[in-house]
Design a protein around this motif. Sequence first.
Motif, PDB file in Angstrom:
ATOM      1  N   ALA A 149       8.663   4.135  -0.322  1.00 26.65           N
ATOM      2  CA  ALA A 149       7.556   3.202  -0.094  1.00 26.65           C
ATOM      3  C   ALA A 149       7.616   2.529   1.288  1.00 26.65           C
ATOM      4  N   PRO A 150       8.809   2.064   1.739  1.00 25.64           N
ATOM      5  CA  PRO A 150       8.833   1.424   3.070  1.00 25.64           C
ATOM      6  C   PRO A 150       8.424   2.381   4.192  1.00 25.64           C
ATOM      7  N   THR A 151       8.771   3.670   4.037  1.00 23.32           N
ATOM      8  CA  THR A 151       8.361   4.667   5.033  1.00 23.32           C
ATOM      9  C   THR A 151       6.840   4.784   5.066  1.00 23.32           C
ATOM     10  N   LEU A 152       6.251   4.931   3.889  1.00 26.24           N
ATOM     11  CA  LEU A 152       4.800   5.070   3.822  1.00 26.24           C
ATOM     12  C   LEU A 152       4.128   3.817   4.368  1.00 26.24           C
ATOM     13  N   ALA A 158       2.262  10.396   6.072  1.00 19.74           N
ATOM     14  CA  ALA A 158       2.588   9.836   4.758  1.00 19.74           C
ATOM     15  C   ALA A 158       2.384  10.882   3.664  1.00 19.74           C
ATOM     16  N   ALA A 159       1.242  11.567   3.702  1.00 16.57           N
ATOM     17  CA  ALA A 159       0.964  12.595   2.694  1.00 16.57           C
ATOM     18  C   ALA A 159       1.989  13.718   2.793  1.00 16.57           C
ATOM     19  N   GLY A 160       2.350  14.085   4.031  1.00 16.92           N
ATOM     20  CA  GLY A 160       3.337  15.146   4.230  1.00 16.92           C
ATOM     21  C   GLY A 160       4.670  14.784   3.598  1.00 16.92           C
ATOM     22  N   HIS A 161       5.053  13.554   3.723  1.00 16.56           N
ATOM     23  CA  HIS A 161       6.313  13.105   3.127  1.00 16.56           C
ATOM     24  C   HIS A 161       6.280  13.318   1.607  1.00 16.56           C
ATOM     25  N   LEU A 162       5.178  12.909   1.003  1.00 19.55           N
ATOM     26  CA  LEU A 162       5.060  13.036  -0.454  1.00 19.55           C
ATOM     27  C   LEU A 162       4.978  14.505  -0.890  1.00 19.55           C
ATOM     28  N   ILE A 163       4.290  15.320  -0.093  1.00 24.53           N
ATOM     29  CA  ILE A 163       4.205  16.755  -0.403  1.00 24.53           C
ATOM     30  C   ILE A 163       5.601  17.384  -0.372  1.00 24.53           C
ATOM     31  N   VAL A 209       0.832  -1.212   0.000  1.00 22.10           N
ATOM     32  CA  VAL A 209       0.000   0.000   0.000  1.00 22.10           C
ATOM     33  C   VAL A 209       0.871   1.269   0.000  1.00 22.10           C
ATOM     34  N   GLY A 210       2.041   1.207   0.673  1.00 20.08           N
ATOM     35  CA  GLY A 210       2.962   2.339   0.669  1.00 20.08           C
ATOM     36  C   GLY A 210       3.473   2.631  -0.729  1.00 20.08           C
ATOM     37  N   GLU A 211       3.840   1.566  -1.414  1.00 18.23           N
ATOM     38  CA  GLU A 211       4.325   1.728  -2.786  1.00 18.23           C
ATOM     39  C   GLU A 211       3.218   2.269  -3.688  1.00 18.23           C
ATOM     40  N   ARG A 212       2.000   1.759  -3.507  1.00 18.12           N
ATOM     41  CA  ARG A 212       0.888   2.241  -4.338  1.00 18.12           C
ATOM     42  C   ARG A 212       0.646   3.729  -4.101  1.00 18.12           C
ATOM     43  N   MET A 213       0.786   4.162  -2.830  1.00 18.37           N
ATOM     44  CA  MET A 213       0.574   5.576  -2.528  1.00 18.37           C
ATOM     45  C   MET A 213       1.638   6.447  -3.221  1.00 18.37           C
ATOM     46  N   ALA A 214       2.901   6.026  -3.113  1.00 19.18           N
ATOM     47  CA  ALA A 214       3.978   6.792  -3.745  1.00 19.18           C
ATOM     48  C   ALA A 214       3.788   6.836  -5.262  1.00 19.18           C
ATOM     49  N   THR A 225      11.738   8.279 -10.991  1.00 22.72           N
ATOM     50  CA  THR A 225      10.706   8.167  -9.958  1.00 22.72           C
ATOM     51  C   THR A 225      10.757   6.798  -9.281  1.00 22.72           C
ATOM     52  N   GLU A 226      11.148   5.766 -10.029  1.00 25.26           N
ATOM     53  CA  GLU A 226      11.220   4.424  -9.432  1.00 25.26           C
ATOM     54  C   GLU A 226      12.240   4.368  -8.287  1.00 25.26           C
ATOM     55  N   GLU A 227      13.310   5.147  -8.451  1.00 24.48           N
ATOM     56  CA  GLU A 227      14.351   5.185  -7.425  1.00 24.48           C
ATOM     57  C   GLU A 227      13.793   5.828  -6.145  1.00 24.48           C
ATOM     58  N   ILE A 228      13.027   6.891  -6.328  1.00 26.41           N
ATOM     59  CA  ILE A 228      12.432   7.556  -5.161  1.00 26.41           C
ATOM     60  C   ILE A 228      11.382   6.652  -4.527  1.00 26.41           C
ATOM     61  N   ILE A 229      10.555   6.042  -5.363  1.00 25.96           N
ATOM     62  CA  ILE A 229       9.507   5.157  -4.849  1.00 25.96           C
ATOM     63  C   ILE A 229      10.130   4.031  -4.012  1.00 25.96           C
ATOM     64  N   ALA A 230      11.246   3.473  -4.506  1.00 23.23           N
ATOM     65  CA  ALA A 230      11.886   2.362  -3.783  1.00 23.23           C
ATOM     66  C   ALA A 230      12.331   2.786  -2.383  1.00 23.23           C
ATOM     67  N   MET A 231      12.766   4.038  -2.237  1.00 15.53           N
ATOM     68  CA  MET A 231      13.223   4.513  -0.934  1.00 15.53           C
ATOM     69  C   MET A 231      12.066   4.910  -0.020  1.00 15.53           C
TER      70      MET A 231
END
Lengths: 219, 219
Positions: free
Chosen positions: B209-212, B177-182, B111-116, B201-207
């Motif tokens: 997603a686990p946080t989210l 989670a939203a704040g991180h993405l903002i 779900v974290g990855e999907r959000m990112a 973007t895949e590189e950022i998502i990989a880092m």
Amino acid sequence: MSGSGHGPDDASPAPGTPPAPARRRGRPARAAAEAGPGARERILAAARTQFAERGYDKTSVRGIAKAAGVDAALVHHYFGTKEQVFAAAIELTFAPALTMPDALAGGGADVGERMARFMFGVWENPVSRPALLAIMRSALTNDTAAAVLRGLIERRMLQRVAGELDVPDPEFRAQLAAGHLIGIAMLRYVIKMDPVASADTEEIIAMVAPTLQRYLTQP
Amino acid sequence: MSGSGHGPDDASPAPGTPPAPARRRGRPARAAAEAGPGARERILAAARTQFAERGYDKTSVRGIAKAAGVDAALVHHYFGTKEQVFAAAIELTFAPALTMPDALAGGGADVGERMARFMFGVWENPVSRPALLAIMRSALTNDTAAAVLRGLIERRMLQRVAGELDVPDPEFRAQLAAGHLIGIAMLRYVIKMDPVASADTEEIIAMVAPTLQRYLTQP
């Protein structure tokens, strides 16, 4: 671009470089002598206020000079272009934030927590908060202002933080951590969304610190 | 405040509520009849453009009416106050972002990855990005605009996301989670700071997603 001279006498700092020493006695500028002592400080204070209150677009070197009670040529003499005056003004405003690398020196198992705590220390301060908001506002509405802010954060903060990190892609990691804190600042101080806006900072730090720790230290 | 009527005929949606159906045939407004078909859509499109290009402060109901080729009274009739026109305009702009809760439905280990991934899908789109930037700009420069944006994000996005989460303080978690993405969006699209600005973007998502994932699912 600059109204000041070039060569060894040029007093204009490049964007993002530290402001020159506060006073330069004996410089060959008649206007400086006429403006009296403390003119440079008055200009910088006026610039800071004007940029904060009016934003980058609506602030002019002429307006700054007027507020400081000096000639516009003197503003150019000390700082260079409007962009360079802005750089000097936000460097002053950012001075507390720019000490962050010192707070993170040495790393350690609580470096993430120290970073989060440092950020709140700056943002919860009622003096620095409006100034930080004003800078973000200028960066969001003007590309030159964004570039100046970018240069300042890169050279004075993130490169130094990255230098402390023992991870792959340290600058990327430092930016992910900084980005997280910037986003929380947006939610809490700009959009003012509850519960983040009214949460105890310790509660936020407890949640966010492990994330920052991971970015800053985990391979 | 509003030039439109009150009571059962009031067509003004509250800020953050969905826009009314596109056309309302047979409403007893002479101005609406005179403005011809599609007037409501023209007003909304003009509002969106004006708010995006001029920001909240400099946009007026009169200016929107002029751009749409209608009388200002008709703008009030359909939408209410300037604040309510803004709410309807950003709701339209935010429409893609507001489907995020659907992307997160059911939770799960990714779900974290999907959000990112969802966030980047919206921001990397060359049509929606300038519109999102314009909204952030208005929110940062005007308190009413910030309040409207807050209402929209809270009611239409975060409350729904929080409803999907099985953790303590789900709204707080969703906001972290939203704040991180903002914040990452600020660094990448506004301040444009490398390496985050030019990273894949895949590189950022990989880092990230686990946080989210941790915020959204870990007790």
